[in-house]
Design an enzyme around this catalytic site. Structure first.
Site, PDB file in Angstrom:
ATOM      1  N   ASP A  88       0.734  -1.266  -0.043  1.00 22.28           N
ATOM      2  CA  ASP A  88       0.067   0.072   0.032  1.00 22.28           C
ATOM      3  C   ASP A  88       1.026   1.239  -0.147  1.00 22.28           C
ATOM      4  O   ASP A  88       2.157   1.277   0.244  1.00 22.28           O
ATOM      5  CB  ASP A  88      -0.965   0.083   1.232  1.00 22.28           C
ATOM      6  N   GLU A 153       0.044  -0.892   5.849  1.00 20.46           N
ATOM      7  CA  GLU A 153       1.051  -0.383   6.868  1.00 20.46           C
ATOM      8  C   GLU A 153       0.799   0.915   7.103  1.00 20.46           C
ATOM      9  O   GLU A 153       0.918   1.467   7.934  1.00 20.46           O
ATOM     10  CB  GLU A 153       2.270  -0.797   6.225  1.00 20.46           C
TER      11      GLU A 153
END
Ligand code: BES
Ligand code: MN
Ligand code: MN
Length: 454
Positions: A88, A153
């Site tokens: 991400d 994250e």
């Protein structure tokens, strides 16, 4: 190792092309509208793991974004390394400050520009390519490898802790290897052994029950924006120390040895000031810049809204104002405890004339690792071989929430072998990644497998 390193060098252009495909996927974890892109990106990573030679690859759905798992356990009796990374990325705003579109990777000189280039797609991809090189050249790996690549994250790894807790056997390993940090300087092999943690809070101040004419009512009621500004100003004293009672209770002091090591790094305040376009650096009194970045906790307002912010002038006392506040924490501060004492203190200093609501948005535990152990040594030797320079050990001001989780739940050493640079604009416009470091990273990863298998 000669043939493998040669193979990695020969395939550089191909690796860069593949990285470009990965960087084209707008996998912004915080935005709902990108949910399909997140799934697409997870599938892309899973496919690349399969192609690289992993013989069990699975996408695990979570309440949030999917996790990608891969393994090859064909080296019985040899150690197992778990490689963690994240697919991400952060949002792209402000878009007008990008020189090339964030999801159209653009190569200029030695750098590839795109959101996620250095954080963390480029760094994570390094290990997929080094695994592949082993299979293509030798037909096998010298040790067992597991991959865990997550998609949350950048939003605090909310669902990862639960997954790790429930899959301790699946994730069992002798060491965790992560490439999601920076080199101390370009070309200098670096291992990061400490990360700061985080407590991310929001303060909402409500005054009158509606927006008011600032002439008819100014002087009679509290202005939520004024009150909020006052509260924020009270959070530091004149020496830059945070005023929340008990805030520093659990701070692990710097050892004499570490202090000496920091001094040997020859950090230049002047150069950083110049790079950032400021006249001088500043912060908590009596600590060096590296100490303030790596071993001291901080408190910063990340954003503040309220009232009239459009063009021109409007005379108004807003009903509400709010601010996002982050506290970077150091070992052994606990984000839950810090969130509690933050809340208590804000409530105690807020005037009765307003209502204050405080929310705990997310947190991350800080972490620190001893400079010993087989995995750390293997990583140091591996990076020294690839970079042909002596290894440097540093701490980092940023956070990777899962590191403390791995240490707590799996009880395995975690090695941070990063290849980025803090000057590569992570989280900001024109993020980029050095293709030289990308190549040296793949070589380092290959050397690591070899060293750690011994
Ligand atoms: N890769 C970074 C952490 C990092 C930052 C390492 C700078 C080295 C230098 C990571 O992706 C990150 O941005 N973490 C967030 C965590 C937060 C959202 C819980 C951070 O530090 O803000
Ligand atoms: Mn990252
Ligand atoms: Mn990040």
């Amino acid at each position: 190792m000669g043939p493998i390193i040669q193979f990695i060098k020969n395939n550089h252009n191909l690796y860069v092309e593949e990285l470009q495909s990965l960087l084209r996927i707008p996998s912004i974890s915080t935005l709902q509208e990108n949910n399909e892109d997140m799934k697409h990106c997870a599938t892309f990573v899973a496919d690349k793991l399969k192609q690289a030679g992993m013989n069990r690859v699975e996408i695990f759905p979570t309440e949030g974004h999917p996790l990608v798992y891969g393994e090859w356990l064909g080296a019985p009796g040899k150690p197992t390394v778990l490689i963690y990374g994240h697919y991400d990325v952060q949002p792209i705003d402000p878009i007008e400050l990008w020189d090339s579109p964030p999801f159209e990777p653009t190569i200029k000189g030695d750098n590839i520009f795109a959101r996620g280039a250095t954080d963390d797609k480029g760094q994570m991809y390094i290990h997929i390519k080094s695994v592949e090189a082993f299979f293509k050249v030798k037909g096998s790996l010298p040790l067992n490898v597991k991959f865990l690549i997550e998609g949350e994250e950048e939003i605090g790894s909310e669902h990862l802790g639960g997954f790790i807790e429930q899959h301790k056997d699946l994730l069992k390993c002798d060491a965790v290897l992560i490439s999601d940090t920076s080199l101390y300087e370009a070309g200098i092999p670096t291992i990061t052994y400490g990360l700061r943690g985080l407590a991310y809070m929001e303060i909402e101040v409500t005054g009158p029950n509606k927006d008011l004419h600032s002439g008819s009512f100014g002087g009679a009621v509290a202005n939520p924006i004024n009150v909020l500004a006052e509260i924020i100003a009270k959070l530091h004293d004149k020496n830059g120390r945070i005023t929340i009672p008990n805030f520093y209770d659990d701070v692990l002091p710097l050892t004499k040895e570490e202090k000496k090591n920091f001094e040997l790094l020859n950090f230049s305040d002047k150069n950083l000031a110049k790079e950032l376009g400021v006249k001088e650096l500043t912060g908590e009194a009596k600590f060096s810049t590296l100490e303030r970045l790596w071993v001291r906790p901080t408190l910063d307002c990340n954003g503040i809204i309220g009232g009239f912010t459009g063009k021109g002038a409007k005379t108004v006392i807003a009903s509400q104002a709010s601010a996002k506040i982050s506290m970077r924490l150091v070992p052994h501060q606990d984000p839950k405890k810090i969130a509690k004492i933050f809340t208590k203190y804000i409530k105690s200093i807020a005037p009765k004339s307003v209502k204050v609501k405080i929310s705990d948005l997310h947190g991350a535990y800080p972490s620190i690792s001893p400079l010993t152990g087989k995995a750390l040594k293997a990583a140091a030797v591996a990076m020294e071989k690839a970079f042909d320079k002596k290894i440097v050990f540093m701490r980092e001001g940023g956070s990777i929430p899962v590191v403390a989780t791995f240490q707590r739940m799996l009880k395995t050493p975690t090695v941070l072998m990063g290849f980025g640079l803090n000057s590569e604009n992570l989280h900001s416009p024109n993020e980029h990644f050095s293709l030289t470091h990308f190549q040296l990273g793949i070589q380092s990863s290959a050397y690591f497998f070899e060293e750690f298998s011994k």
